[in-house]
Design an enzyme around this catalytic site. Structure first.
Site, PDB file in Angstrom:
ATOM      1  N   ASN A  46      21.514  15.065 -55.280  1.00  0.00           N
ATOM      2  CA  ASN A  46      21.603  13.714 -54.757  1.00  0.00           C
ATOM      3  C   ASN A  46      22.179  12.790 -56.304  1.00  0.00           C
ATOM      4  OD1 ASN A  46      19.661  14.811 -56.595  1.00  0.00           O
ATOM      5  ND2 ASN A  46      18.579  13.049 -56.502  1.00  0.00           N
ATOM      6  N   CYS A  57      21.684  10.107 -51.676  1.00  0.00           N
ATOM      7  CA  CYS A  57      20.610  10.841 -51.585  1.00  0.00           C
ATOM      8  C   CYS A  57      21.276  11.969 -50.826  1.00  0.00           C
ATOM      9  CB  CYS A  57      19.742  10.559 -50.106  1.00  0.00           C
ATOM     10  SG  CYS A  57      18.585   9.691 -50.814  1.00  0.00           S
ATOM     11  N   GLU A  59      21.214  14.153 -49.199  1.00  0.00           N
ATOM     12  CA  GLU A  59      21.323  14.556 -47.361  1.00  0.00           C
ATOM     13  C   GLU A  59      22.264  13.863 -47.019  1.00  0.00           C
ATOM     14  OE1 GLU A  59      18.769  12.981 -48.983  1.00  0.00           O
ATOM     15  OE2 GLU A  59      16.535  13.634 -47.629  1.00  0.00           O
ATOM     16  N   CYS A  90      14.483  10.256 -46.677  1.00  0.00           N
ATOM     17  CA  CYS A  90      13.943   8.483 -46.958  1.00  0.00           C
ATOM     18  C   CYS A  90      14.914   7.852 -45.373  1.00  0.00           C
ATOM     19  CB  CYS A  90      14.723   7.797 -47.948  1.00  0.00           C
ATOM     20  SG  CYS A  90      16.417   7.764 -47.904  1.00  0.00           S
ATOM     21  N   CYS A  93      18.283   7.927 -45.301  1.00  0.00           N
ATOM     22  CA  CYS A  93      19.269   9.234 -44.585  1.00  0.00           C
ATOM     23  C   CYS A  93      18.275   9.298 -43.315  1.00  0.00           C
ATOM     24  CB  CYS A  93      18.530   9.611 -45.796  1.00  0.00           C
ATOM     25  SG  CYS A  93      19.449   9.934 -47.083  1.00  0.00           S
TER      26      CYS A  93
HETATM   27  N1  THU Z   1      16.178  11.823 -52.435  1.00  0.00           N
HETATM   28  C1  THU Z   1      17.179  12.592 -51.915  1.00  0.00           C
HETATM   29  O1  THU Z   1      18.134  13.007 -52.936  1.00  0.00           O
HETATM   30  N2  THU Z   1      17.281  12.530 -50.581  1.00  0.00           N
HETATM   31  C2  THU Z   1      16.085  12.396 -49.673  1.00  0.00           C
HETATM   32  O2  THU Z   1      16.008  12.125 -49.198  1.00  0.00           O
HETATM   33  C3  THU Z   1      14.501  11.203 -51.374  1.00  0.00           C
HETATM   34  C4  THU Z   1      15.168  11.185 -52.425  1.00  0.00           C
HETATM   35  C5  THU Z   1      16.150  11.329 -54.264  1.00  0.00           C
HETATM   36  C6  THU Z   1      17.180  10.107 -54.729  1.00  0.00           C
HETATM   37  C7  THU Z   1      16.756   9.983 -55.505  1.00  0.00           C
HETATM   38  O3  THU Z   1      17.940  10.518 -56.475  1.00  0.00           O
HETATM   39  C8  THU Z   1      15.489  10.951 -56.140  1.00  0.00           C
HETATM   40  O4  THU Z   1      15.565  11.613 -55.346  1.00  0.00           O
HETATM   41  C9  THU Z   1      14.086  10.154 -57.129  1.00  0.00           C
HETATM   42  O5  THU Z   1      14.154   8.917 -55.410  1.00  0.00           O
END
Ligand code: THU
Length: 130
Positions: A46, A57, A59, A90, A93
């Site tokens: 991320n 994110c 992913e 999320c 994604c």
């Molecule tokens: N995040 C991800 O990288 N992937 C996910 O599926 C959920 C959230 C990151 C986004 C942000 O930088 C941190 O996690 C908190 O939400």
């Protein structure tokens, strides 16, 4: 189902990428990895920034890397965090993974060693397609 050896390689790459997370705003570091049809694995972390809303994110970083190299077919995804329990991708994604990777298995792992396996069609029932 993900081949056991592939699952280990995906999770290892996701943890390696997680080490590069740009996540000081949330303090929540995420790593991801996606396996292309030819077996190549692309990792991502991320990336947060000062305006917060432009955060990407792990992913999506992983799949953008693969897509930008011309890869169009995928076999499996891994996502790793330091949370107590495995976390699925999320909503944003899920839409992107569905569109570009289809109904692939997604394994989520924690730094503590817990794992959970999902399928994209369970994570995103009745997807928007256009
Ligand atoms: N995040 C991800 O990288 N992937 C996910 O599926 C959920 C959230 C990151 C986004 C942000 O930088 C941190 O996690 C908190 O939400």
């Amino acid at each position: 189902m993900i081949d056991r050896e592939v699952e280990e390689r995906l999770i290892a790459e996701a943890f390696r990428s997680r080490g590069n997370a740009v996540s000081k705003r949330s303090g929540f570091s995420v790593g991801a990895a996606i396996e292309a049809e030819d077996g190549t694995i692309y990792g991502g972390c991320n990336v947060e920034n000062s305006t917060y809303g432009l955060t990407v994110c792990a992913e999506r970083v992983a799949i953008w890397k693969a897509l930008s190299e011309g890869v169009r077919r995928f076999r499996a995804v891994a996502v790793v965090t330091g949370a107590d329990e495995p976390t699925p991708p999320c909503g944003a994604c899920r839409q992107i993974l569905w569109e570009f990777a289809g109904d692939v298995p997604v394994v989520s792992a924690t730094a503590g060693g817990k794992r959970r396996l999902y399928r994209m069609s369970d994570l995103l029932p009745e997807p928007f397609e256009f």
